[in-house]
Design a protein around this motif. Structure first.
Motif, PDB file in Angstrom:
ATOM      1  N   MET A  74      -1.723  -2.149  -5.385  1.00 16.65           N
ATOM      2  CA  MET A  74      -2.875  -2.411  -4.441  1.00 16.65           C
ATOM      3  C   MET A  74      -3.156  -3.858  -5.027  1.00 16.65           C
ATOM      4  O   MET A  74      -3.906  -4.540  -3.976  1.00 16.65           O
ATOM      5  CB  MET A  74      -3.831  -1.450  -4.725  1.00 16.65           C
ATOM      6  CG  MET A  74      -3.817   0.050  -3.790  1.00 16.65           C
ATOM      7  SD  MET A  74      -3.149  -0.474  -2.215  1.00 16.65           S
ATOM      8  CE  MET A  74      -4.409  -1.705  -1.632  1.00 16.65           C
ATOM      9  N   SER A  75      -3.145  -4.185  -6.235  1.00 23.99           N
ATOM     10  CA  SER A  75      -3.635  -5.588  -6.713  1.00 23.99           C
ATOM     11  C   SER A  75      -2.677  -6.464  -6.284  1.00 23.99           C
ATOM     12  O   SER A  75      -3.101  -7.479  -5.820  1.00 23.99           O
ATOM     13  CB  SER A  75      -3.506  -5.566  -8.335  1.00 23.99           C
ATOM     14  OG  SER A  75      -4.077  -4.433  -8.853  1.00 23.99           O
ATOM     15  N   THR A  90       0.835  -1.279   0.049  1.00 19.30           N
ATOM     16  CA  THR A  90      -0.048  -0.215  -0.075  1.00 19.30           C
ATOM     17  C   THR A  90       0.933   1.255   0.138  1.00 19.30           C
ATOM     18  O   THR A  90       0.704   2.323  -0.757  1.00 19.30           O
ATOM     19  CB  THR A  90      -1.009  -0.099   1.195  1.00 19.30           C
ATOM     20  OG1 THR A  90      -1.638  -1.496   1.424  1.00 19.30           O
ATOM     21  CG2 THR A  90      -2.120   0.998   1.249  1.00 19.30           C
ATOM     22  N   GLY A 137       2.083   5.989  -6.910  1.00 13.54           N
ATOM     23  CA  GLY A 137       0.616   6.547  -7.623  1.00 13.54           C
ATOM     24  C   GLY A 137       0.168   5.499  -8.418  1.00 13.54           C
ATOM     25  O   GLY A 137      -0.811   5.964  -9.081  1.00 13.54           O
ATOM     26  N   GLU A 138       0.589   4.335  -8.497  1.00 18.30           N
ATOM     27  CA  GLU A 138       0.040   3.425  -9.507  1.00 18.30           C
ATOM     28  C   GLU A 138      -0.522   2.566  -8.553  1.00 18.30           C
ATOM     29  O   GLU A 138      -0.486   2.128  -7.302  1.00 18.30           O
ATOM     30  CB  GLU A 138       1.223   2.566  -9.919  1.00 18.30           C
ATOM     31  CG  GLU A 138       1.914   3.374 -11.048  1.00 18.30           C
ATOM     32  CD  GLU A 138       3.154   2.497 -11.827  1.00 18.30           C
ATOM     33  OE1 GLU A 138       2.377   1.327 -12.148  1.00 18.30           O
ATOM     34  OE2 GLU A 138       4.230   2.750 -12.003  1.00 18.30           O
ATOM     35  N   ASP A 139      -2.133   2.008  -9.164  1.00 14.73           N
ATOM     36  CA  ASP A 139      -2.754   1.191  -8.269  1.00 14.73           C
ATOM     37  C   ASP A 139      -2.451  -0.357  -8.676  1.00 14.73           C
ATOM     38  O   ASP A 139      -3.052  -1.256  -7.843  1.00 14.73           O
ATOM     39  CB  ASP A 139      -4.346   1.369  -8.833  1.00 14.73           C
ATOM     40  CG  ASP A 139      -4.531   1.342 -10.253  1.00 14.73           C
ATOM     41  OD1 ASP A 139      -3.511   1.513 -11.029  1.00 14.73           O
ATOM     42  OD2 ASP A 139      -5.559   0.722 -10.688  1.00 14.73           O
ATOM     43  N   PHE A 140      -1.399  -0.498  -9.419  1.00 11.58           N
ATOM     44  CA  PHE A 140      -0.825  -1.947  -9.867  1.00 11.58           C
ATOM     45  C   PHE A 140      -0.650  -2.616  -8.126  1.00 11.58           C
ATOM     46  O   PHE A 140      -0.914  -3.736  -8.042  1.00 11.58           O
ATOM     47  CB  PHE A 140       0.283  -1.830 -10.755  1.00 11.58           C
ATOM     48  CG  PHE A 140       1.233  -2.862 -10.506  1.00 11.58           C
ATOM     49  CD1 PHE A 140       0.594  -4.212 -11.109  1.00 11.58           C
ATOM     50  CD2 PHE A 140       2.361  -2.935 -10.005  1.00 11.58           C
ATOM     51  CE1 PHE A 140       1.626  -5.534 -11.134  1.00 11.58           C
ATOM     52  CE2 PHE A 140       3.369  -3.961  -9.999  1.00 11.58           C
ATOM     53  CZ  PHE A 140       2.797  -5.266 -10.512  1.00 11.58           C
ATOM     54  N   SER A 191       2.309   1.691  -3.268  1.00 11.62           N
ATOM     55  CA  SER A 191       1.216   2.192  -4.199  1.00 11.62           C
ATOM     56  C   SER A 191       1.078   3.742  -4.290  1.00 11.62           C
ATOM     57  O   SER A 191       0.933   4.534  -5.337  1.00 11.62           O
ATOM     58  CB  SER A 191       0.143   1.374  -4.256  1.00 11.62           C
ATOM     59  OG  SER A 191      -0.843   2.061  -3.939  1.00 11.62           O
ATOM     60  N   PRO A 197      -9.301   4.448  -8.769  1.00  9.19           N
ATOM     61  CA  PRO A 197      -8.934   3.044  -8.842  1.00  9.19           C
ATOM     62  C   PRO A 197      -8.300   2.638  -7.464  1.00  9.19           C
ATOM     63  O   PRO A 197      -8.280   1.580  -6.849  1.00  9.19           O
ATOM     64  CB  PRO A 197      -8.200   2.825 -10.125  1.00  9.19           C
ATOM     65  CG  PRO A 197      -7.686   3.849 -10.461  1.00  9.19           C
ATOM     66  CD  PRO A 197      -8.673   5.249 -10.139  1.00  9.19           C
ATOM     67  N   LEU A 198      -7.052   3.313  -7.146  1.00  9.09           N
ATOM     68  CA  LEU A 198      -6.163   2.930  -6.047  1.00  9.09           C
ATOM     69  C   LEU A 198      -7.097   3.144  -4.687  1.00  9.09           C
ATOM     70  O   LEU A 198      -7.131   1.930  -3.906  1.00  9.09           O
ATOM     71  CB  LEU A 198      -5.015   4.093  -5.988  1.00  9.09           C
ATOM     72  CG  LEU A 198      -3.816   3.643  -5.206  1.00  9.09           C
ATOM     73  CD1 LEU A 198      -2.706   4.491  -5.439  1.00  9.09           C
ATOM     74  CD2 LEU A 198      -4.119   3.771  -3.703  1.00  9.09           C
ATOM     75  N   ILE A 222      -3.956  -7.085  -2.623  1.00  5.20           N
ATOM     76  CA  ILE A 222      -5.305  -8.038  -2.565  1.00  5.20           C
ATOM     77  C   ILE A 222      -4.724  -9.210  -2.777  1.00  5.20           C
ATOM     78  O   ILE A 222      -5.233 -10.158  -1.924  1.00  5.20           O
ATOM     79  CB  ILE A 222      -6.295  -7.289  -3.620  1.00  5.20           C
ATOM     80  CG1 ILE A 222      -6.833  -5.823  -3.088  1.00  5.20           C
ATOM     81  CG2 ILE A 222      -7.368  -8.278  -3.569  1.00  5.20           C
ATOM     82  CD1 ILE A 222      -7.460  -5.386  -4.270  1.00  5.20           C
ATOM     83  N   LYS A 231      -9.496   0.060  -4.730  1.00  5.57           N
ATOM     84  CA  LYS A 231      -8.598  -1.333  -4.387  1.00  5.57           C
ATOM     85  C   LYS A 231      -8.220  -1.450  -3.072  1.00  5.57           C
ATOM     86  O   LYS A 231      -8.306  -2.219  -2.241  1.00  5.57           O
ATOM     87  CB  LYS A 231      -7.383  -1.407  -5.282  1.00  5.57           C
ATOM     88  CG  LYS A 231      -7.748  -1.960  -6.561  1.00  5.57           C
ATOM     89  CD  LYS A 231      -6.694  -2.222  -7.490  1.00  5.57           C
ATOM     90  CE  LYS A 231      -7.020  -2.524  -9.123  1.00  5.57           C
ATOM     91  NZ  LYS A 231      -5.693  -2.467  -9.712  1.00  5.57           N
ATOM     92  N   ALA A 232      -7.938  -0.092  -2.246  1.00  7.13           N
ATOM     93  CA  ALA A 232      -7.508  -0.053  -0.960  1.00  7.13           C
ATOM     94  C   ALA A 232      -8.646  -0.500  -0.210  1.00  7.13           C
ATOM     95  O   ALA A 232      -8.574  -1.328   0.988  1.00  7.13           O
ATOM     96  CB  ALA A 232      -6.770   1.151  -0.792  1.00  7.13           C
TER      97      ALA A 232
END
Lengths: 88, 282
Positions: A60-61, A48, A55-58, A51, B60-61, A64, B64-65
């Motif tokens: 966060m994947s 987290t 600033g990339e949501d990658f 991320s 999106p972040l 998860i 997902k968080a």
């Protein structure tokens, strides 16, 4: 911001090393399982932080996925260890 | 987008995670480690994720968080429960109690006390005691006083009291009230000093023991010596024995048994029978 993220990451690293110490010393299998589970959850926090830093949501994947795997892993270990004698 | 609030949440979360790791290293046993680690990590990582969601703002972040947050919040307690259950079912014990009032006393002994007091284990305890207790087969006819003299020696050996003290107590008890409940069944019993011990001696007297003029030939005698805190167990034993001698044909079998071994077998099987029927004290 960068300094904040790096400080946070290093504190989490310290935590992970503390847990690794418990993984190494045991003394019983559930002790190790707990420590590994904690490492998994801390890595979720780790991802987290990365991320929001990039600033990339990658990431966060990844977090998860890691949380999922760590949950399934400890469920499986818990079921596997149930009823066994382990006095190492 | 609310940067300070997000950063504060993340800081709190990281601090909690570190505390959890300290707990994993420092706590004395698996259960305390689990409780330190799981609670703190659930809060810690949840805070980090919430902080990240707030810091990043809608997108999106954050989505997902929040997803990850819900997942961690749901699954982490469950997996901790599974591990604790596995540890418990494989017999890992609680290390010690850290509360001030209980320092120095092992919780195991307390747990043992609890189970010892519980109904279930008392049933097995009586049979366990019978399996080990002294069984005497006396051929001569004698008075209860001389029987007490004989019996006081084995009891004194296992209880660490002088034999004459026990003999005196038994005689005194007998003078107060005759312990022969039936013409062929007597249960002399005394309370001894100390804690947590209970002795049973079973006696089969072929020619009978003289207890009183009404009960001149008592053939089955169960001498009990227990400490004050075993009073409850004593009453249950008494009820079980009384139930046992009421069963039909007990005294025939009792007098027909060839030796101590058969007497013990008879006692155990009769007590098991009572237990199965679920009547009486046990």
């Amino acid at each position: 911001m960068t300094a904040f993220v790096y400080t946070g990451l290093s504190v989490l690293m310290i935590g992970i090393f503390l847990c690794l110490r418990r993984v190494a010393s045991g003394p019983t299998a559930p002790d190790r399982t707990v420590a590994i589970e904690i490492i998994g959850i801390i890595l979720v926090g780790f991802c987290t932080l990365l991320s929001i830093h990039t600033g990339e949501d990658f990431y966060m994947s990844v977090a998860i996925g890691w949380a999922l795997l760590s949950f399934i892993g400890s469920l499986a270990l818990g079921k596997y260890l149930e009823g066994r004698e382990f006095d190492e | 987008m609310n940067e300070p609030a997000g950063l504060i949440l993340i800081t709190v979360g990281i601090a909690y995670d570190l505390l959890a790791c300290l707990g994993v290293v420092r706590m004395p046993d698996i259960y305390t480690r689990l409780q330190a680690a799981t609670k703190a990590v659930t809060v810690g990582t949840t805070f980090i994720l919430a902080g990240a969601a707030i810091y990043a703002g809608p997108g999106p972040l954050a989505a997902k968080a929040l997803l990850c947050l819900a997942f961690v919040l749901l699954t982490n307690p469950a997996s901790a429960h599974v591990i604790a259950r596995a540890a418990h079912s494989s017999g890992i014990r609680v290390e010690r109690v850290t509360a001030d009032g209980l320092l120095g006393r092992e919780i195991e002994s307390e747990l043992w006390d609890v189970t010892r007091r519980s109904d279930l284990s008392e049933k097995d305890r009586l049979i366990h005691i019978i399996e080990r207790c002294l069984i005497m087969d006396i051929k001569e006819h004698m008075t209860s006083e001389s029987l007490f003299e004989i019996i006081s020696h084995p009891i004194s050996r296992s209880e660490g009291l002088p034999a004459w003290v026990i003999a005196d107590k038994l005689k005194k008890r007998e003078r107060e009230a005759v312990t022969a409940l039936k013409p062929d069944f007597a249960i002399p019993h005394i309370i001894i000093e100390g804690q947590g011990s209970f002795e049973l001696v079973s006696v089969r007297a072929r020619r009978g023991i003289w207890f009183s003029d009404k009960c001149p030939r008592v053939t089955s005698i169960f001498v009990m010596a227990g400490t004050q805190d075993e009073w409850h167990f004593y009453l249950r034993t008494l009820a079980a024995l009384a139930q046992m001698v009421r069963t039909e044909g007990f005294f025939d079998k009792w007098s027909e048994a060839r030796d101590e071994k058969e007497l013990r077998k008879l006692l155990i099987s009769e007590l098991r029978k009572i237990r199965k029927e679920g009547k009486g004290g046990l």
